[in-house]
Design a protein around this motif. Structure first.
Motif, PDB file in Angstrom:
ATOM      1  N   ILE A 171      -2.966   4.536  -1.825  1.00 16.07           N
ATOM      2  CA  ILE A 171      -4.164   5.070  -0.704  1.00 16.07           C
ATOM      3  C   ILE A 171      -5.046   6.054  -1.215  1.00 16.07           C
ATOM      4  O   ILE A 171      -6.377   6.233  -1.057  1.00 16.07           O
ATOM      5  N   GLU A 172      -4.682   7.103  -2.029  1.00 14.50           N
ATOM      6  CA  GLU A 172      -5.156   7.870  -2.919  1.00 14.50           C
ATOM      7  C   GLU A 172      -6.350   7.437  -3.851  1.00 14.50           C
ATOM      8  O   GLU A 172      -7.469   7.722  -3.582  1.00 14.50           O
ATOM      9  N   GLN A 173      -5.852   6.347  -4.358  1.00 18.54           N
ATOM     10  CA  GLN A 173      -6.636   5.811  -5.497  1.00 18.54           C
ATOM     11  C   GLN A 173      -7.914   4.944  -4.650  1.00 18.54           C
ATOM     12  O   GLN A 173      -8.894   4.967  -5.152  1.00 18.54           O
ATOM     13  N   LEU A 174      -7.495   4.235  -3.721  1.00 15.35           N
ATOM     14  CA  LEU A 174      -8.578   3.252  -3.118  1.00 15.35           C
ATOM     15  C   LEU A 174      -9.518   4.196  -2.167  1.00 15.35           C
ATOM     16  O   LEU A 174     -10.465   3.677  -1.918  1.00 15.35           O
ATOM     17  N   SER A 175      -8.985   5.076  -1.721  1.00  8.76           N
ATOM     18  CA  SER A 175      -9.646   6.107  -0.872  1.00  8.76           C
ATOM     19  C   SER A 175     -11.205   6.659  -1.593  1.00  8.76           C
ATOM     20  O   SER A 175     -11.965   6.615  -1.196  1.00  8.76           O
ATOM     21  N   LYS A 176     -10.779   6.953  -2.900  1.00  5.99           N
ATOM     22  CA  LYS A 176     -11.783   7.441  -3.808  1.00  5.99           C
ATOM     23  C   LYS A 176     -12.661   6.365  -4.070  1.00  5.99           C
ATOM     24  O   LYS A 176     -13.878   6.753  -4.467  1.00  5.99           O
ATOM     25  N   ILE A 177     -12.661   5.053  -4.035  1.00  5.54           N
ATOM     26  CA  ILE A 177     -13.508   3.981  -4.184  1.00  5.54           C
ATOM     27  C   ILE A 177     -14.103   3.483  -3.137  1.00  5.54           C
ATOM     28  O   ILE A 177     -14.773   2.576  -2.955  1.00  5.54           O
ATOM     29  N   GLY A 178     -13.741   4.368  -1.716  1.00  5.03           N
ATOM     30  CA  GLY A 178     -14.535   3.672  -0.654  1.00  5.03           C
ATOM     31  C   GLY A 178     -13.739   2.899   0.299  1.00  5.03           C
ATOM     32  O   GLY A 178     -14.344   2.600   1.328  1.00  5.03           O
ATOM     33  N   VAL A 179     -12.550   2.849   0.203  1.00  3.94           N
ATOM     34  CA  VAL A 179     -11.684   1.857   1.249  1.00  3.94           C
ATOM     35  C   VAL A 179     -11.687   2.816   2.682  1.00  3.94           C
ATOM     36  O   VAL A 179     -11.385   3.895   2.494  1.00  3.94           O
ATOM     37  N   ASP A 180     -11.666   1.992   3.596  1.00  5.47           N
ATOM     38  CA  ASP A 180     -11.967   2.834   4.901  1.00  5.47           C
ATOM     39  C   ASP A 180     -10.379   2.880   5.544  1.00  5.47           C
ATOM     40  O   ASP A 180     -10.096   3.875   6.423  1.00  5.47           O
ATOM     41  N   GLY A 181      -9.462   1.872   5.441  1.00  5.03           N
ATOM     42  CA  GLY A 181      -8.439   1.885   6.249  1.00  5.03           C
ATOM     43  C   GLY A 181      -7.306   0.935   5.335  1.00  5.03           C
ATOM     44  O   GLY A 181      -7.257   0.098   4.529  1.00  5.03           O
ATOM     45  N   PHE A 182      -5.972   1.309   5.932  1.00 10.63           N
ATOM     46  CA  PHE A 182      -5.015   0.802   4.966  1.00 10.63           C
ATOM     47  C   PHE A 182      -3.832   0.316   6.099  1.00 10.63           C
ATOM     48  O   PHE A 182      -3.418   0.919   6.839  1.00 10.63           O
ATOM     49  N   VAL A 183      -3.357  -0.906   5.887  1.00 16.56           N
ATOM     50  CA  VAL A 183      -2.257  -1.499   6.439  1.00 16.56           C
ATOM     51  C   VAL A 183      -0.946  -1.073   5.789  1.00 16.56           C
ATOM     52  O   VAL A 183      -0.622  -1.068   4.779  1.00 16.56           O
ATOM     53  N   LEU A 184      -0.020  -0.396   6.650  1.00 20.17           N
ATOM     54  CA  LEU A 184       0.978   0.286   5.894  1.00 20.17           C
ATOM     55  C   LEU A 184       2.388  -0.464   6.376  1.00 20.17           C
ATOM     56  O   LEU A 184       2.806  -0.623   7.528  1.00 20.17           O
ATOM     57  N   GLY A 185       3.075  -0.511   5.266  1.00 16.17           N
ATOM     58  CA  GLY A 185       4.502  -1.370   5.562  1.00 16.17           C
ATOM     59  C   GLY A 185       5.454  -0.470   4.917  1.00 16.17           C
ATOM     60  O   GLY A 185       5.573   0.782   5.140  1.00 16.17           O
ATOM     61  N   THR A 186       6.578  -1.254   4.310  1.00 17.12           N
ATOM     62  CA  THR A 186       7.608  -0.655   3.614  1.00 17.12           C
ATOM     63  C   THR A 186       7.374   0.217   2.371  1.00 17.12           C
ATOM     64  O   THR A 186       8.084   1.281   2.062  1.00 17.12           O
ATOM     65  N   SER A 187       6.130   0.232   1.845  1.00 19.09           N
ATOM     66  CA  SER A 187       5.772   0.979   0.796  1.00 19.09           C
ATOM     67  C   SER A 187       5.364   2.495   1.043  1.00 19.09           C
ATOM     68  O   SER A 187       5.561   3.114   0.139  1.00 19.09           O
ATOM     69  N   ALA A 188       4.810   2.550   2.409  1.00 18.87           N
ATOM     70  CA  ALA A 188       4.338   4.032   2.758  1.00 18.87           C
ATOM     71  C   ALA A 188       4.864   4.584   3.919  1.00 18.87           C
ATOM     72  O   ALA A 188       5.132   5.623   3.909  1.00 18.87           O
ATOM     73  N   LEU A 189       5.425   3.511   4.801  1.00 24.15           N
ATOM     74  CA  LEU A 189       5.664   4.075   6.215  1.00 24.15           C
ATOM     75  C   LEU A 189       7.005   4.026   6.628  1.00 24.15           C
ATOM     76  O   LEU A 189       7.882   4.748   7.156  1.00 24.15           O
ATOM     77  N   PHE A 190       7.376   2.660   6.644  1.00 24.68           N
ATOM     78  CA  PHE A 190       8.764   2.355   7.214  1.00 24.68           C
ATOM     79  C   PHE A 190       9.907   2.465   6.272  1.00 24.68           C
ATOM     80  O   PHE A 190       9.892   2.077   5.184  1.00 24.68           O
ATOM     81  N   ASN A 191      11.085   2.869   7.004  1.00 29.19           N
ATOM     82  CA  ASN A 191      12.511   2.978   6.247  1.00 29.19           C
ATOM     83  C   ASN A 191      12.528   3.985   5.407  1.00 29.19           C
ATOM     84  O   ASN A 191      12.982   3.863   4.391  1.00 29.19           O
ATOM     85  N   LYS A 192      11.748   5.114   5.759  1.00 31.61           N
ATOM     86  CA  LYS A 192      11.778   6.162   4.803  1.00 31.61           C
ATOM     87  C   LYS A 192      12.678   7.340   5.462  1.00 31.61           C
ATOM     88  O   LYS A 192      12.861   7.428   6.895  1.00 31.61           O
ATOM     89  N   ASP A 193      12.951   8.495   4.958  1.00 32.83           N
ATOM     90  CA  ASP A 193      13.706   9.507   5.282  1.00 32.83           C
ATOM     91  C   ASP A 193      12.927  10.431   6.226  1.00 32.83           C
ATOM     92  O   ASP A 193      13.657  11.199   7.134  1.00 32.83           O
ATOM     93  N   GLN A 194      11.688  10.494   6.215  1.00 33.80           N
ATOM     94  CA  GLN A 194      10.797  11.583   6.917  1.00 33.80           C
ATOM     95  C   GLN A 194      10.265  10.799   8.170  1.00 33.80           C
ATOM     96  O   GLN A 194      10.565   9.430   8.355  1.00 33.80           O
TER      97      GLN A 194
ATOM     98  N   ILE B 286       0.792  -1.245  -0.025  1.00 31.85           N
ATOM     99  CA  ILE B 286      -0.036   0.165  -0.013  1.00 31.85           C
ATOM    100  C   ILE B 286       0.865   1.167  -0.121  1.00 31.85           C
ATOM    101  O   ILE B 286       1.314   1.647   1.113  1.00 31.85           O
ATOM    102  N   SER B 287       1.052   1.895  -0.970  1.00 33.33           N
ATOM    103  CA  SER B 287       1.915   3.131  -1.454  1.00 33.33           C
ATOM    104  C   SER B 287       0.934   4.250  -0.994  1.00 33.33           C
ATOM    105  O   SER B 287      -0.210   4.127  -1.200  1.00 33.33           O
ATOM    106  N   PRO B 288       1.406   5.742  -0.962  1.00 31.46           N
ATOM    107  CA  PRO B 288       0.742   6.717  -0.794  1.00 31.46           C
ATOM    108  C   PRO B 288      -0.195   6.753  -2.196  1.00 31.46           C
ATOM    109  O   PRO B 288      -1.509   7.333  -2.241  1.00 31.46           O
ATOM    110  N   GLU B 289       0.096   6.447  -3.204  1.00 35.80           N
ATOM    111  CA  GLU B 289      -0.774   6.606  -4.488  1.00 35.80           C
ATOM    112  C   GLU B 289      -1.613   5.673  -4.390  1.00 35.80           C
ATOM    113  O   GLU B 289      -2.854   5.804  -4.808  1.00 35.80           O
TER     114      GLU B 289
END
Length: 216
Positions: free
Chosen positions: A182-205, A177-180
């Motif tokens: 999340i944006e795409q699936l939010s628009k079709i009604g997904v309520d929640g996201f499990v975040l791993g290395t694609s969006a949250l962990f091992n990042k510079d921020q 589940i990447s940020p992209e």
């Protein structure tokens, strides 16, 4: 649009400093801490243990869920309930008495979740929808982090988001589940996201910066 539910996958966290990771994620705006348990049989891997759950549960007052990728999960529902988890996900594919197990979760005063593999159709779980609070769609084959998103699951997600109003469950997604996404699936009604290395962990921020941006 309602704010989306963000669930860090703790399998991807730094286990050398797990308590600090939990505190940082809590303060950053985590909604639900997501814990994967695997038995090496239902999926060809092992992940997380009881001591990890104990550490996470004592370090946060936020919701904690467990995703039981194990055979016959009904045997362990009471154990996880006693340890203070809030949501228990089980796989219909792994349990020959799935309705009994879902009822057991409910009787333990916990939220009921089912997780469904990429190859599992909505038709095969339709009868379970009145019994659950969450349906988590696996968008990769379960068992390993770092996999690629399987686009054919989008059709299934659309089917479930169309049904959720009738049955009052939330649609969650887990896997690449990447940020992209999340944006795409939010628009079709997904309520929640499990975040791993694609969006949250091992990042510079920082976790706070990432979660704040994702919730937008």
């Amino acid at each position: 649009m309602m704010e989306k539910i963000m669930c860090p996958s703790m399998m991807c966290a730094n286990f050398a400093a797990l308590e600090k990771e939990v505190v940082a994620l809590d303060q950053a705006g985590t909604d639900i801490f997501h814990l994967d348990f695997m038995d090496g049989q239902f999926v060809p891997n092992f992940a997380m243990g009881i001591q990890d759950l104990e550490t996470i549960r004592k370090s946060t007052n936020k919701l904690v869920d467990v995703h039981l990728m194990i055979e016959n999960p009904g045997r362990y529902v009471e154990k996880f309930a006693e340890m203070g988890v809030d949501i228990i996900y089980v796989h219909p594919e792994s349990d020959p008495q799935i309705t009994r197990t879902l009822d057991l979760i409910k009787n333990q005063q916990k939220k009921v979740g089912i997780a469904i593999n990429p190859g599992t159709s909505v038709a095969t779980i339709h009868e379970l929808l009145p019994l659950v609070d969450y349906v988590m769609v696996m968008t990769v084959n379960p068992g390993f982090s770092g996999q690629k998103y399987l686009p054919f699951v989008d059709k299934k997600i659309l089917e479930l988001t169309a049904l959720k109003a009738d049955y009052a469950f939330k649609v969650m997604v887990d896997g690449a589940i990447s940020p992209e996404k999340i944006e795409q699936l939010s628009k079709i009604g997904v309520d929640g996201f499990v975040l791993g290395t694609s969006a949250l962990f091992n990042k510079d921020q920082s976790y706070e910066a990432i979660l704040t941006e994702l919730k937008k």
